[in-house]
Design a protein around this motif. Structure first.
Motif, PDB file in Angstrom:
ATOM      1  N   ARG A 148       0.840  -1.199   0.000  1.00 46.71           N
ATOM      2  CA  ARG A 148       0.000   0.000   0.000  1.00 46.71           C
ATOM      3  C   ARG A 148       0.870   1.242   0.000  1.00 46.71           C
ATOM      4  O   ARG A 148       1.994   1.230   0.520  1.00 46.71           O
ATOM      5  N   THR A 149       0.355   2.301  -0.578  1.00 46.60           N
ATOM      6  CA  THR A 149       1.083   3.561  -0.596  1.00 46.60           C
ATOM      7  C   THR A 149       1.113   4.144   0.814  1.00 46.60           C
ATOM      8  O   THR A 149       0.317   3.763   1.679  1.00 46.60           O
ATOM      9  N   ARG A 150       2.006   5.098   1.040  1.00 41.97           N
ATOM     10  CA  ARG A 150       2.052   5.758   2.352  1.00 41.97           C
ATOM     11  C   ARG A 150       0.741   6.487   2.623  1.00 41.97           C
ATOM     12  O   ARG A 150       0.271   6.528   3.764  1.00 41.97           O
ATOM     13  N   GLU A 151       0.172   7.061   1.602  1.00 41.58           N
ATOM     14  CA  GLU A 151      -1.099   7.769   1.780  1.00 41.58           C
ATOM     15  C   GLU A 151      -2.189   6.805   2.250  1.00 41.58           C
ATOM     16  O   GLU A 151      -2.983   7.138   3.142  1.00 41.58           O
ATOM     17  N   GLN A 152      -2.217   5.600   1.681  1.00 38.79           N
ATOM     18  CA  GLN A 152      -3.194   4.604   2.113  1.00 38.79           C
ATOM     19  C   GLN A 152      -2.947   4.167   3.545  1.00 38.79           C
ATOM     20  O   GLN A 152      -3.886   3.974   4.322  1.00 38.79           O
ATOM     21  N   LEU A 153      -1.662   3.992   3.902  1.00 36.02           N
ATOM     22  CA  LEU A 153      -1.322   3.614   5.274  1.00 36.02           C
ATOM     23  C   LEU A 153      -1.752   4.691   6.264  1.00 36.02           C
ATOM     24  O   LEU A 153      -2.296   4.389   7.333  1.00 36.02           O
ATOM     25  N   ILE A 154      -1.505   5.940   5.890  1.00 37.40           N
ATOM     26  CA  ILE A 154      -1.877   7.063   6.753  1.00 37.40           C
ATOM     27  C   ILE A 154      -3.388   7.127   6.920  1.00 37.40           C
ATOM     28  O   ILE A 154      -3.906   7.315   8.035  1.00 37.40           O
ATOM     29  N   ASN A 155      -4.119   6.968   5.836  1.00 34.95           N
ATOM     30  CA  ASN A 155      -5.580   7.005   5.915  1.00 34.95           C
ATOM     31  C   ASN A 155      -6.116   5.889   6.800  1.00 34.95           C
ATOM     32  O   ASN A 155      -7.064   6.083   7.568  1.00 34.95           O
ATOM     33  N   THR A 156      -5.523   4.723   6.702  1.00 33.45           N
ATOM     34  CA  THR A 156      -5.947   3.603   7.548  1.00 33.45           C
ATOM     35  C   THR A 156      -5.717   3.920   9.021  1.00 33.45           C
ATOM     36  O   THR A 156      -6.595   3.691   9.866  1.00 33.45           O
ATOM     37  N   LEU A 157      -4.529   4.454   9.333  1.00 28.44           N
ATOM     38  CA  LEU A 157      -4.207   4.775  10.724  1.00 28.44           C
ATOM     39  C   LEU A 157      -5.111   5.855  11.303  1.00 28.44           C
ATOM     40  O   LEU A 157      -5.599   5.740  12.431  1.00 28.44           O
ATOM     41  N   ILE A 158      -5.340   6.899  10.533  1.00 28.79           N
ATOM     42  CA  ILE A 158      -6.074   8.057  11.044  1.00 28.79           C
ATOM     43  C   ILE A 158      -7.585   7.851  10.967  1.00 28.79           C
ATOM     44  O   ILE A 158      -8.313   8.077  11.943  1.00 28.79           O
ATOM     45  N   GLN A 159      -8.062   7.424   9.806  1.00 25.74           N
ATOM     46  CA  GLN A 159      -9.510   7.369   9.587  1.00 25.74           C
ATOM     47  C   GLN A 159     -10.153   6.085  10.094  1.00 25.74           C
ATOM     48  O   GLN A 159     -11.250   6.111  10.669  1.00 25.74           O
ATOM     49  N   GLN A 160      -9.475   4.960   9.873  1.00 19.85           N
ATOM     50  CA  GLN A 160     -10.077   3.688  10.258  1.00 19.85           C
ATOM     51  C   GLN A 160      -9.696   3.238  11.666  1.00 19.85           C
ATOM     52  O   GLN A 160     -10.511   2.665  12.388  1.00 19.85           O
ATOM     53  N   ARG A 161      -8.433   3.496  12.037  1.00 18.81           N
ATOM     54  CA  ARG A 161      -7.976   3.009  13.330  1.00 18.81           C
ATOM     55  C   ARG A 161      -7.945   4.113  14.389  1.00 18.81           C
ATOM     56  O   ARG A 161      -7.627   3.865  15.543  1.00 18.81           O
ATOM     57  N   HIS A 162      -8.247   5.350  13.985  1.00 20.59           N
ATOM     58  CA  HIS A 162      -8.426   6.486  14.898  1.00 20.59           C
ATOM     59  C   HIS A 162      -7.175   6.856  15.694  1.00 20.59           C
ATOM     60  O   HIS A 162      -7.257   7.322  16.842  1.00 20.59           O
ATOM     61  N   LEU A 163      -6.009   6.647  15.096  1.00 21.43           N
ATOM     62  CA  LEU A 163      -4.776   7.093  15.742  1.00 21.43           C
ATOM     63  C   LEU A 163      -4.699   8.602  15.660  1.00 21.43           C
ATOM     64  O   LEU A 163      -4.916   9.203  14.601  1.00 21.43           O
ATOM     65  N   LYS A 164      -4.395   9.246  16.778  1.00 17.85           N
ATOM     66  CA  LYS A 164      -4.369  10.712  16.827  1.00 17.85           C
ATOM     67  C   LYS A 164      -3.061  11.244  16.243  1.00 17.85           C
ATOM     68  O   LYS A 164      -1.994  10.658  16.435  1.00 17.85           O
TER      69      LYS A 164
END
Length: 353
Positions: A7-23
């Motif tokens: 996955r791209t870094r952008e996809q990884l970031i979206n997963t962390l922030i939007q789906q997994r709710h990492l602040k």
């Protein structure tokens, strides 16, 4: 769980922030962080320390933020650097002891300089049916005496030709005559390299092999340098198994917080008793225990080197977490202690005084 696709870094970031709710606050540049740090190590390797509930699916965070991950990751890096320095300090002492004592016993005269390449000055343990762990971590050592590095016919050629600091002209003497049984330099038989020079080229694994082959008289002198009697020979050799694993883990970049010795490394009962170790698994049999934690492994290293540099490393993370990490559902410091196998922070301070 199947193999995860790239996955791209952008996809990884979206997963962390939007789906997994990492602040991630406004000052946090997560893209830069993922460019500079391995995602698998930083996130996957440390997430169980920071998940409110490690059994809940999907894995989501509550108040945890990126800085919590970075703080843990930086702690692991500092811990790794410090442990590596301590293992290297022990390795230097071990090399010095081996070279000094073996040379004292076998290489006193000029013509005996290369006696460390003469296998008749060592013991072929392959003939000892009672040798410990010969079916486990010592299997190759037990079965390959004649193939050991120092005994190979091209050893001195490789030694001189592959190490720039070994100048053949410096280690040449017209008075030198190689005795029977030693290895010679094929380009010039008047070259002889002392053991205290050669031993600097040996890695930790070869040092362990060498120690297994030492005669009792030589091993007694080495053990004496570490304040151990000859009867502690296998206690010492088993301790080296653990220290080697620590060293390799630090050198290869794995997270030290998740360190455990591999199951194939079996443990001497005297070693387990002396250090009050807590093996995790019996390795499929009732005879030999195995698999110990980071803290148990550090107890063994403590017998040989000053461990006080680690006190500052642990103190720093404990105080940082107390100051910056606030989570009522779990204690992050307690999770760290549990992971490394320590009962309490007091136990760490006592060992690393």
């Amino acid at each position: 769980m199947g193999v995860k696709p790239w996955r791209t870094r952008e996809q990884l970031i979206n997963t962390l922030i939007q789906q997994r709710h990492l602040k991630c606050d406004s000052k946090c540049d997560l893209d830069t962080i993922l460019k500079e740090n391995n995602y698998f190590q930083l996130i996957n390797g440390l997430e169980n320390f920071l998940l409110p509930d490690i059994d809940t699916r999907p894995k989501t965070f509550a108040t945890e933020n990126v800085n919590d991950f970075l703080r843990l990751y930086q702690f692991d890096e500092e811990l790794k650097r410090t442990v590596q320095l301590l293992t290297e300090k022990f390795e230097d002492k071990l090399k010095t002891s081996i070279a000094h004592n073996f040379s004292k016993n076998h290489c006193m005269n000029l013509n005996d300089t290369m006696q460390y390449t003469n296998n008749s000055n060592f013991v072929n343990i392959g003939g000892d049916d009672q040798y410990p762990f010969k079916l486990y971590q010592y299997k190759k050592i037990y079965n390959n005496f004649d193939r050991f590095l120092l005994f190979k016919s091209n050893f001195v050629d490789n030694l001189v030709n592959h190490h720039d600091f070994i100048d053949r002209s410096f280690y040449r003497s017209n008075s030198y005559t190689a005795p029977s049984g030693v290895t010679t330099f094929s380009d010039d038989p008047k070259v002889a390299v002392p053991f205290w020079v050669t031993i600097q080229t040996l890695d930790f694994g070869n040092l362990v092999w060498l120690l297994h082959y030492l005669q009792d008289s030589d091993m007694r002198d080495v053990l004496d340098d570490f304040d151990l009697p000859l009867r502690k020979r296998f206690f010492f050799l088993n301790a080296l198994d653990i220290i080697k694993e620590l060293r390799n883990n630090c050198a290869h970049g794995s997270l030290l917080l998740r360190f455990r010795t591999p199951e194939y490394i079996k443990l001497n009962t005297n070693l387990v008793s002396y250090f009050n170790l807590s093996p995790y698994h019996n390795g499929g049999n009732t005879t030999y225990s195995s698999n110990i934690s980071l803290f148990d492994s550090l107890k063994i290293l403590y017998l040989f080197v000053d461990m006080s540099p680690l006190k500052k490393v642990f103190k720093k993370i404990i105080y940082q977490n107390n100051r910056y990490f606030h989570k009522k559902s779990y204690d992050l410091n307690q999770r760290i202690l549990l992971s490394i196998g320590a009962d309490s922070y007091h136990e760490i301070k006592t060992l690393f005084h």
